[in-house]
Design an enzyme around this catalytic site. Structure first.
Site, mmCIF file in Angstrom:
data_model
loop_
_atom_site.group_PDB
_atom_site.id
_atom_site.type_symbol
_atom_site.label_atom_id
_atom_site.label_comp_id
_atom_site.label_asym_id
_atom_site.label_seq_id
_atom_site.Cartn_x
_atom_site.Cartn_y
_atom_site.Cartn_z
ATOM 1 N N ASP A 1 58.441 21.205 -5.692
ATOM 2 C CA ASP A 1 59.836 20.486 -5.691
ATOM 3 C C ASP A 1 59.705 19.127 -5.641
ATOM 4 O O ASP A 1 58.857 18.384 -5.311
ATOM 5 C CB ASP A 1 60.730 20.803 -4.278
ATOM 6 C CG ASP A 1 62.034 20.472 -4.215
ATOM 7 O OD1 ASP A 1 62.817 20.791 -5.200
ATOM 8 O OD2 ASP A 1 62.522 20.119 -3.072
ATOM 9 N N HIS B 1 70.506 15.109 0.094
ATOM 10 C CA HIS B 1 69.370 15.531 0.822
ATOM 11 C C HIS B 1 69.620 15.284 2.228
ATOM 12 O O HIS B 1 70.323 13.940 2.555
ATOM 13 C CB HIS B 1 68.142 15.023 0.402
ATOM 14 C CG HIS B 1 67.613 15.723 -0.905
ATOM 15 N ND1 HIS B 1 66.996 14.649 -2.081
ATOM 16 C CD2 HIS B 1 67.499 16.812 -1.388
ATOM 17 C CE1 HIS B 1 66.961 15.609 -3.072
ATOM 18 N NE2 HIS B 1 67.079 16.817 -2.559
ATOM 19 N N GLY B 2 69.224 15.989 3.347
ATOM 20 C CA GLY B 2 69.164 15.457 4.656
ATOM 21 C C GLY B 2 70.191 15.777 5.545
ATOM 22 O O GLY B 2 70.932 16.617 5.086
ATOM 23 N N HIS C 1 70.935 20.894 -5.227
ATOM 24 C CA HIS C 1 70.057 20.224 -4.222
ATOM 25 C C HIS C 1 70.790 20.068 -3.110
ATOM 26 O O HIS C 1 72.049 19.533 -3.055
ATOM 27 C CB HIS C 1 69.447 19.041 -4.643
ATOM 28 C CG HIS C 1 68.292 19.329 -5.766
ATOM 29 N ND1 HIS C 1 66.743 19.222 -5.484
ATOM 30 C CD2 HIS C 1 68.102 20.105 -6.634
ATOM 31 C CE1 HIS C 1 66.197 19.673 -6.216
ATOM 32 N NE2 HIS C 1 66.781 20.325 -7.093
ATOM 33 N N GLY C 2 70.254 19.740 -1.801
ATOM 34 C CA GLY C 2 71.055 19.108 -0.887
ATOM 35 C C GLY C 2 71.975 20.280 -0.205
ATOM 36 O O GLY C 2 73.333 19.897 0.098
ATOM 37 N N SER D 1 72.166 22.138 2.574
ATOM 38 C CA SER D 1 72.336 21.811 3.970
ATOM 39 C C SER D 1 73.714 20.972 4.247
ATOM 40 O O SER D 1 73.907 20.195 3.537
ATOM 41 C CB SER D 1 71.289 21.273 4.848
ATOM 42 O OG SER D 1 70.261 21.836 4.769
ATOM 43 N N ASN E 1 69.207 24.845 -3.013
ATOM 44 C CA ASN E 1 67.943 24.256 -2.264
ATOM 45 C C ASN E 1 68.388 24.064 -0.821
ATOM 46 O O ASN E 1 69.543 23.151 -0.658
ATOM 47 C CB ASN E 1 67.425 23.180 -2.758
ATOM 48 C CG ASN E 1 67.020 23.396 -4.027
ATOM 49 O OD1 ASN E 1 66.856 24.327 -4.745
ATOM 50 N ND2 ASN E 1 66.053 22.204 -4.551
ATOM 51 N N ASN F 1 66.642 22.758 3.206
ATOM 52 C CA ASN F 1 65.538 22.202 3.829
ATOM 53 C C ASN F 1 65.992 21.824 5.114
ATOM 54 O O ASN F 1 65.683 22.489 6.236
ATOM 55 C CB ASN F 1 64.939 21.185 3.363
ATOM 56 C CG ASN F 1 63.643 20.707 4.005
ATOM 57 O OD1 ASN F 1 62.862 21.692 4.289
ATOM 58 N ND2 ASN F 1 63.148 19.559 3.480
ATOM 59 N N THR F 2 66.969 20.932 5.216
ATOM 60 C CA THR F 2 67.460 20.255 6.509
ATOM 61 C C THR F 2 67.988 21.452 7.691
ATOM 62 O O THR F 2 67.435 21.447 8.899
ATOM 63 C CB THR F 2 68.200 19.404 6.249
ATOM 64 O OG1 THR F 2 67.772 18.300 5.369
ATOM 65 C CG2 THR F 2 68.570 18.292 7.528
#
Ligand code: 13P
Length: 292
Positions: free
Chosen positions: A85, A180-181, A207-208, A210, A229, A231-232
């Site tokens: 990534d 993101h985040g 992306h981002g 969350s 995607n 992650n957070t």
């Protein structure tokens, strides 16, 4: 089914209007949590490894070996992608390909358009010669990832059309307002998303993922995103589960017992996300294709 490249998974998602989840790996607990959740849902899954964490996780080869070892340990049958990534250079993508990654993202979104096209095309040429899929980015996802902030810039539909036809990427991260985040319900530009999806046949990536409400996520998938995607959301669930366990069990100090609570939390998040993305039971499509 083992590790596979991403392109045919996303084509199926695009045709059937669901999304495949990419869940970013931050430590051993992620391999267990993500793989067992996807297996329980019979869903294809993408293990994302942010380039910035590759060295922390032991390097490309160690990550490949760990992913395959966990897949064997949990007798994983679903199609699974090992994806780099946000790599910024050709050399990092080539290293991942050489180590056995089955997909890479070359993120040239910080470069002028012509340079992004040139860099991405070079990665596509190398990766495709090794049957590895490539994701590129147009526009810029904002927010903070792995401690680094970037400024948001929405993808221009004309640039997206030109970018995919000149580079031959298998997936396009078209940044349209997601970040993101840790952000509550960022606003996605659905009109531009629909216009890009009409004009670009390459699967689109959000992306981002969350912090986006279930409703917006459903609309984003309906409007054209085939990969999301995350992650957070997993990081926060991991942190909260461990914090809560340590508060309740102040005398336990064995990492396995403590960190396992993190895996369990990741498992729950990934199962819910897969259900929201509509990819539950879609692994069966690929098993049928494989068997004839
Ligand atoms: P989140 O930080 O919103 O989970 O996004 C992750 C991501 O897009 C990784 O590429």
């Amino acid at each position: 089914m083992g590790l596979v490249s991403m392109d045919f998974l996303l084509r199926d998602a695009q045709a059937e209007n669901y999304a495949v989840g990419q869940f970013n790996v931050n430590g051993f607990e992620w391999f267990e949590g993500v793989l067992t959740a996807a297996e329980a849902e019979h869903s294809p899954v993408i293990l994302g490894v942010s380039d910035r964490l590759v060295d922390y996780l032991g390097g490309f080869r160690a990550i490949f070996q760990t992913a395959t070892a966990y897949m064997n340990r949990f007798e994983v049958t679903i199609p699974c992608v090992l994806h780099l990534d946000h790599a910024h250079t050709f050399e990092r993508c080539a290293e991942a390909v050489d180590a056995g990654f089955t997909s890479v993202m070359i993120d040239g979104s910080h470069l002028p358009f012509e340079e992004n096209v040139k860099l991405t095309s070079r990665v596509v040429e190398y990766a495709h010669a090794h049957q590895v899929s490539v994701e590129g980015e147009v526009g810029r996802v904002g927010g903070v990832e792995d401690g680094e902030a970037s400024e948001m810039r929405n993808a221009d539909p004309d640039e997206c059309v030109e970018f995919v036809s000149r580079t031959g990427v298998d997936a396009l991260a078209a940044a349209l307002g997601s970040v993101h985040g840790f952000y509550e319900n960022p606003q996605i530009d659905f009109a531009s998303l629909r216009s890009i999806a009409r004009r670009v046949s390459t699967p689109l990536v959000l992306h981002g993922g969350s912090g986006i409400s279930g409703e917006s996520l459903a609309e984003a998938i309906r409007s054209g995103y085939s990969k999301v995607n995350v992650n957070t959301d997993c990081l926060i669930a991991w942190r909260d589960a461990i914090k809560c366990f340590l508060e309740d069990h102040p005398h336990i100090y064995e990492p396995y017992t403590i960190l396992h609570k993190g895996s369990e939390a990741i498992y729950q998040v990934v199962r819910l996300k897969i259900q929201e993305f509509g990819s539950s039971r879609k692994a069966e499509h690929f098993l049928l294709q494989k068997n004839g």
